[in-house]
Design an enzyme around this catalytic site. Structure first.
Site, PDB file in Angstrom:
ATOM      1  N   HIS A 477       0.840  -1.207   0.000  1.00 39.72           N
ATOM      2  CA  HIS A 477       0.000   0.000   0.000  1.00 39.72           C
ATOM      3  C   HIS A 477       0.876   1.259   0.000  1.00 39.72           C
ATOM      4  O   HIS A 477       0.711   2.143  -0.850  1.00 39.72           O
ATOM      5  CB  HIS A 477      -0.908  -0.015   1.237  1.00 39.72           C
ATOM      6  CG  HIS A 477      -1.762   1.211   1.381  1.00 39.72           C
ATOM      7  ND1 HIS A 477      -3.088   1.238   1.007  1.00 39.72           N
ATOM      8  CD2 HIS A 477      -1.482   2.463   1.855  1.00 39.72           C
ATOM      9  CE1 HIS A 477      -3.584   2.445   1.244  1.00 39.72           C
ATOM     10  NE2 HIS A 477      -2.624   3.209   1.761  1.00 39.72           N
ATOM     11  N   GLU A 478       1.799   1.320   0.939  1.00 40.71           N
ATOM     12  CA  GLU A 478       2.651   2.514   1.031  1.00 40.71           C
ATOM     13  C   GLU A 478       3.562   2.646  -0.178  1.00 40.71           C
ATOM     14  O   GLU A 478       3.868   3.746  -0.628  1.00 40.71           O
ATOM     15  CB  GLU A 478       3.458   2.504   2.331  1.00 40.71           C
ATOM     16  CG  GLU A 478       2.616   2.546   3.605  1.00 40.71           C
ATOM     17  CD  GLU A 478       1.604   3.687   3.645  1.00 40.71           C
ATOM     18  OE1 GLU A 478       1.835   4.728   2.990  1.00 40.71           O
ATOM     19  OE2 GLU A 478       0.569   3.532   4.314  1.00 40.71           O
TER      20      GLU A 478
END
Length: 693
Positions: A477-478
């Site tokens: 996600h990051e």
């Protein structure tokens, strides 16, 4: 004999000198807390002079002398602030936190007169009114529109009296946001629970190793502790066979900022809501949510509520059915107690083992941090043709931080990527992406410096850090946010990378999560950290089958937080004078299962109270999820999750365009149509949820 030459700050302060480091990166090894205030002083003075020159320009306003000049202004301030706020969040100390209190107030006092400058706004408004006749490129037109909107929404068109009050509100909100985050960090730093031998029942070896590493980080070598980092708490609640200790950890985690001590955030929340309401009223909006959402994809509180309620009903029904099954499991085992919040994750794991023959502990040995970083990089290589090479010569703010150079096709330097993955007392909880420098091409190519900060548990005694499936998803996600920053290809800094609507910014990050859980990726990168053996096919199939398990719980804890955020900012601020009572009342109203708590209780809801970026905007993750679930379908329909034609559209229309294109237009250019709302329910396995009782 001549006088000894006086050295100036610009010669001795590393924040004010030219950076002669690789890629002109911040020389973290030279920067000390005492360098920041003089650097900010200089940066504020420089920026104010630049703004005065634009405002007082005797020639008629045009795009170059007003909008482009604004884009060129404040370079030193951006440079100093990005380094400072990285340290505040990722590696603070008492001196830095003390400076933060002053800087947050000074920052508000610096920006207020700029954003409410009537003469400057007059120049911008004149250009905006005449925009169709200026011969602007699409990116320039978008920049003019966004600049006008930003100034207008900051109160540049208000009366002098209203501007004065707005400036006071902004200053106070800046102080309150800083206090909120410091309080939260204080509660998280102060609490830990030591694990004696008898306290380790059910805990996997990897967790105990991480607990020992966490103790060592706090100067308690030889001991093992649970901290209030989410990675530590959630794993403990899933695994610990000691119900009494689960209750203790759970209650400490959910009480952060709500302990009646010097770190209590209740009064802060009350004042923040009151001031936000007043600022929205000054700008002509009935509520802060109406103000906030006008400049988003959702546009109105009603549209947000509609989405959240659509998801809430099937999620709640699924969660209640799972609760009943877990209660039956407790009874079956001879337990004479009612399922409580601190039991949910523990019994959910047992139920998953029973239903899908899978638990997180089985797959963790195959999800070593280094392997998952390699997987994230490899997916980017296959999708976008970029490569990553680790650099040991770039200064960092903590020895654990690693740096990679990202190169594009033909080996051209594109960006630096900093990964700071481990929890430590000096770091605030959570995971986030930010930048030390954004991409732009206004005066030649400027390559970005992009950061991913996480709070994973560190392996002890040289063992690798092993991730849970949730941790591995967080890493992807990051990194998706990171790619949004690194692949940015725009001219103007204000439109760079993640400078998009909040309810669009989560699309590149959440979309990237899909690759982490694909068999093609796991078969290659999920390898046992001791033997190097690939993930057995049988375990892979069970993992994939178990993914949609407990989605009722995950969706309920998220949507309830998003609804509370919306209610805080749509109801009169006076309704939340007693924050706990407000929380209770709203949860009763939606029929919140008592065995599930909010993902973020108000007093620890940093997303919405440490600043206003996600205020009335926490729903954004779900709004973006409608798009990400639908967007990944483009690859599935192509029959190849790395399909070159789809990947090129994804790069051109989503990852590289930054804020230069309206998000709806960007999405439709990629997908060929608006998103299909049911994709979200399908992805979460909620289309066939039982009917709510």
């Amino acid at each position: 004999m001549s006088e000894p030459r006086q050295t100036t700050d610009s010669e001795t302060n590393p924040l004010l000198k030219a950076w002669v480091t690789p890629f002109a990166t911040p020389p973290f090894d030279e920067i000390k807390p005492e360098h920041f205030l003089p650097a900010f002083e200089q940066a504020f003075a420089d920026h104010s002079a630049e703004i005065a020159a634009i405002t007082n320009d005797p020639t008629a306003a045009d795009f170059a002398n007003t909008i482009t000049a604004l884009e060129r202004s404040g370079k030193l301030l951006s440079k100093v602030a990005s380094v400072f706020y990285d340290l505040v969040s990722a590696h603070s100390n008492p001196a830095i936190l003390e400076i933060d209190k002053e800087v947050s107030l000074r920052m508000a006092r610096h920006w207020n007169p700029i954003m409410m400058n009537a003469v400057l706004f007059g120049r911008i408004a004149q250009l905006h009114e005449n925009r169709a006749n200026l011969g602007l490129t699409p990116e320039q037109l978008r920049l003019l529109e966004r600049t006008y909107t930003r100034f207008h929404r900051s109160g540049a068109g208000l009366s002098e009296e209203a501007k004065t009050r707005m400036a006071e509100i902004n200053e106070r909100l800046a102080q309150l946001g800083t206090s909120f985050s410091h309080h939260l960090l204080g509660d998280e730093q102060e609490w830990f629970m030591e694990l004696g031998e008898a306290d380790r029942q059910g805990l996997p070896e990897s967790f105990v190793a991480s607990a020992k590493a966490a103790a060592e980080e706090r100067g308690m070598a030889g001991k093992a502790i649970v901290t209030l980092s989410r990675s530590s708490v959630e794993q403990f609640l899933k695994s610990s066979a000691r119900r009494d200790l689960r209750e203790k950890v759970y209650k400490a985690f959910t009480a952060r900022g709500d302990n009646g001590n010097s770190n209590d955030n209740n009064a802060t929340i009350v004042e923040v809501l009151k001031l936000r309401e007043e600022s929205a009223n000054l700008l002509g909006y009935p509520t802060f949510a109406a103000y906030r959402l006008e400049d988003s994809m959702a546009k109105t509180p009603e549209a947000v509520r509609g989405l959240l309620e659509r998801v809430w009903k099937p999620a709640r029904a699924r969660a209640l059915a799972d609760r009943d099954d877990m209660q039956a499991l407790i009874t079956e085992e001879g337990g004479n107690f009612k399922l409580a919040s601190w039991d949910w994750r523990f019994y959910a794991e047992k139920l998953r083992l029973q239903r899908a023959n899978f638990d997180d502990a089985a797959i963790k040995p195959y999800l070593a941090l280094d392997h998952m970083i390699a997987a994230a990089f490899d997916c980017a290589t296959r999708l976008f043709g970029v490569t990553f090479e680790e650099r040991k010569d770039v200064p960092v703010w903590h020895p654990d931080v690693r740096v990679w150079e990202m190169k594009g096709r033909y080996g051209k330097h594109k960006a630096l990527f900093y990964g700071d993955y481990f929890a430590r007392p000096s770091k605030r909880s959570g995971a986030w992406m930010t930048s030390l420098r954004d991409q732009q091409k206004l005066d030649g190519e400027v390559a970005p410096l992009i950061l991913n900060i996480c709070n994973f548990s560190k392996g002890a005694d040289g063992e690798p850090s092993l991730l849970s499936p949730d941790d591995a998803r967080t890493l992807f996600h990051e990194f998706g946010h990171g790619l949004h920053g690194m692949l940015s290809n725009v001219t103007y800094p204000s439109l760079s990378g993640t400078s998009v609507f909040t309810d669009f910014v989560e699309l590149p990050s959440q979309l990237y999560e899909h690759w982490q859980e694909r068999p093609e990726v796991l078969q290659q990168f999920a390898r046992h950290y001791q033997t190097g053996e690939p993930l057995p096919d049988d375990l892979l199939q069970r993992f994939l089958a178990a993914r949609k398990f407990n989605q009722g719980f995950a969706t309920v804890e998220f949507v309830s937080s998003a609804l509370i955020d919306l209610e805080f900012h749509t109801q009169p601020a006076s309704a939340a004078q007693d924050v706990r009572a407000f929380e209770r009342r709203e949860l009763e109203k939606i029929g919140m299962p008592e065995e599930i708590s909010l993902r973020h209780r108000p007093t620890q809801f940093g997303h919405i109270f440490t600043g206003d970026h996600y205020a009335a905007g926490y729903y954004s993750y779900m709004w973006s999820e409608v798009m990400d679930a639908d967007a990944f379908g483009a690859f599935e329909e192509a029959g190849d999750i790395f399909d070159p034609a789809v990947a090129k559209r994804l790069h051109d229309d989503i990852y590289s365009s930054g804020g230069s294109v309206d998000p709806e237009a960007a999405y439709e250019a990629f997908r060929g149509r608006p998103p299909e709302p049911d994709a979200l329910l399908r992805r979460r396995g909620l289309l066939d949820a039982p009917k709510a009782a």
